[in-house]
Enzyme design. Structure first.
Site, PDB file in Angstrom:
ATOM      1  N   GLY A 264      55.176  18.713  10.536  1.00  0.00           N
ATOM      2  CA  GLY A 264      56.276  19.451   9.912  1.00  0.00           C
ATOM      3  C   GLY A 264      57.498  19.471  10.801  1.00  0.00           C
TER       4      GLY A 264
ATOM      5  N   ASP B  33      61.398  23.867  23.222  1.00  0.00           N
ATOM      6  CA  ASP B  33      60.589  25.023  23.580  1.00  0.00           C
ATOM      7  C   ASP B  33      61.324  26.250  23.077  1.00  0.00           C
ATOM      8  OD1 ASP B  33      58.175  25.978  24.714  1.00  0.00           O
ATOM      9  OD2 ASP B  33      59.317  26.875  26.338  1.00  0.00           O
TER      10      ASP B  33
HETATM   11  P1  IMP Z   1      56.540  26.567  21.357  1.00  0.00           P
HETATM   12  O1  IMP Z   1      55.802  25.742  20.350  1.00  0.00           O
HETATM   13  O2  IMP Z   1      55.989  26.553  22.721  1.00  0.00           O
HETATM   14  O3  IMP Z   1      58.004  26.352  21.300  1.00  0.00           O
HETATM   15  O4  IMP Z   1      56.247  28.081  20.918  1.00  0.00           O
HETATM   16  C1  IMP Z   1      57.049  28.694  20.041  1.00  0.00           C
HETATM   17  C2  IMP Z   1      56.390  29.986  19.589  1.00  0.00           C
HETATM   18  O5  IMP Z   1      57.426  30.960  19.482  1.00  0.00           O
HETATM   19  C3  IMP Z   1      55.791  29.835  18.199  1.00  0.00           C
HETATM   20  O6  IMP Z   1      54.439  29.597  18.234  1.00  0.00           O
HETATM   21  C4  IMP Z   1      56.099  31.187  17.572  1.00  0.00           C
HETATM   22  O7  IMP Z   1      55.109  32.113  17.916  1.00  0.00           O
HETATM   23  C5  IMP Z   1      57.398  31.584  18.238  1.00  0.00           C
HETATM   24  N1  IMP Z   1      58.556  31.097  17.459  1.00  0.00           N
HETATM   25  C6  IMP Z   1      59.457  30.135  17.824  1.00  0.00           C
HETATM   26  N2  IMP Z   1      60.365  29.939  16.863  1.00  0.00           N
HETATM   27  C7  IMP Z   1      60.048  30.780  15.873  1.00  0.00           C
HETATM   28  C8  IMP Z   1      60.632  31.026  14.583  1.00  0.00           C
HETATM   29  O8  IMP Z   1      61.621  30.417  14.135  1.00  0.00           O
HETATM   30  N3  IMP Z   1      60.016  31.975  13.847  1.00  0.00           N
HETATM   31  C9  IMP Z   1      58.931  32.666  14.273  1.00  0.00           C
HETATM   32  N4  IMP Z   1      58.335  32.457  15.429  1.00  0.00           N
HETATM   33  C10 IMP Z   1      58.890  31.518  16.238  1.00  0.00           C
END
Ligand code: IMP
Length: 194
Positions: free
Chosen positions: A15, A70
């Site tokens: 996605g 990130d």
């Molecule tokens: P990453 O994959 O390490 O960037 O982790 C991002 C985490 O932050 C996700 O698993 C969500 O828990 C939270 N997160 C980041 N962006 C969003 C968003 O747009 N909506 C809701 N949660 C988000």
């Protein structure tokens, strides 16, 4: 003609690859996910550190241009938590929301912000650019809305008078941290010369 015929997105999430590919047309011809056999641990202590680490590692492993992001939720009253640990704050979205609401019980300062950093790495692993997007909001006391993912149902955006979970994907992209970081990457590509 795209500026880069191919690039890797340092993610296994189909996605996310589709969303980034949509934003980065016409500059990137084909955006490919990281092969399932390659896992990159997020061991840095900042959003920018983790984005650069993932982009540089993916680029070197694949010998190709690579993009990584990130992101996370930074809550003022919790001294920035969950921050870079947003994905690891609980086992499921429901548990992460429940934990955050528990830690915010009785707290009147509900200010929070979503942050997203995107890094673009050259095939040798050096970083060409990083971009950042932020979206300011407030943590509700109970979830609202059915859309989105993660902390969306408890993230209220005052400028829109809705939670992220009450917005359509297009509406969310216009104000979200990720949408803004991607927009800045698009602006970078307008003058990009590899
Ligand atoms: P990453 O994959 O390490 O960037 O982790 C991002 C985490 O932050 C996700 O698993 C969500 O828990 C939270 N997160 C980041 N962006 C969003 C968003 O747009 N909506 C809701 N949660 C988000």
């Amino acid at each position: 003609m795209p500026v880069l015929a191919q690039a890797i997105l340092a993610s296994h999430n189909a996605g996310k690859v589709k969303e980034f590919q949509g934003w980065l047309q016409p500059w990137i011809g084909e955006l490919l996910p990281l092969p399932a056999t390659i896992e990159i641990a997020e061991t840095a202590d900042s959003f920018v550190g983790n984005a650069c680490l993932k982009a540089a590692t993916a680029a070197k492993e694949m010998g190709a241009w690579a993009i990584a992001d990130d992101s996370g939720l930074v809550v003022h009253a919790l001294q920035g938590a969950p921050g870079i640990y947003s994905a690891r704050y609980g086992a499921t979205d429901a548990e992460r929301i429940e934990r955050l609401l528990r830690e915010m019980a009785g707290v009147s300062d509900r200010a929070a912000e979503f942050i997203c950093v995107i890094a673009l790495a050259r095939p040798d692993g050096t970083i060409a650019v990083t971009t950042e997007g932020r979206c300011a909001g407030e943590i509700l006391t109970a979830p609202r809305g059915q859309g989105g993912f993660g902390y969306d149902p408890i993230f209220w955006v005052p400028s829109q008078q809705r939670t992220f979970a009450e917005m359509s994907p297009t509406e969310k992209q216009q104000v979200s941290h990720r949408g803004q970081a991607l927009q800045r990457l698009r602006e970078y590509f307008q003058t990009f010369n590899p």
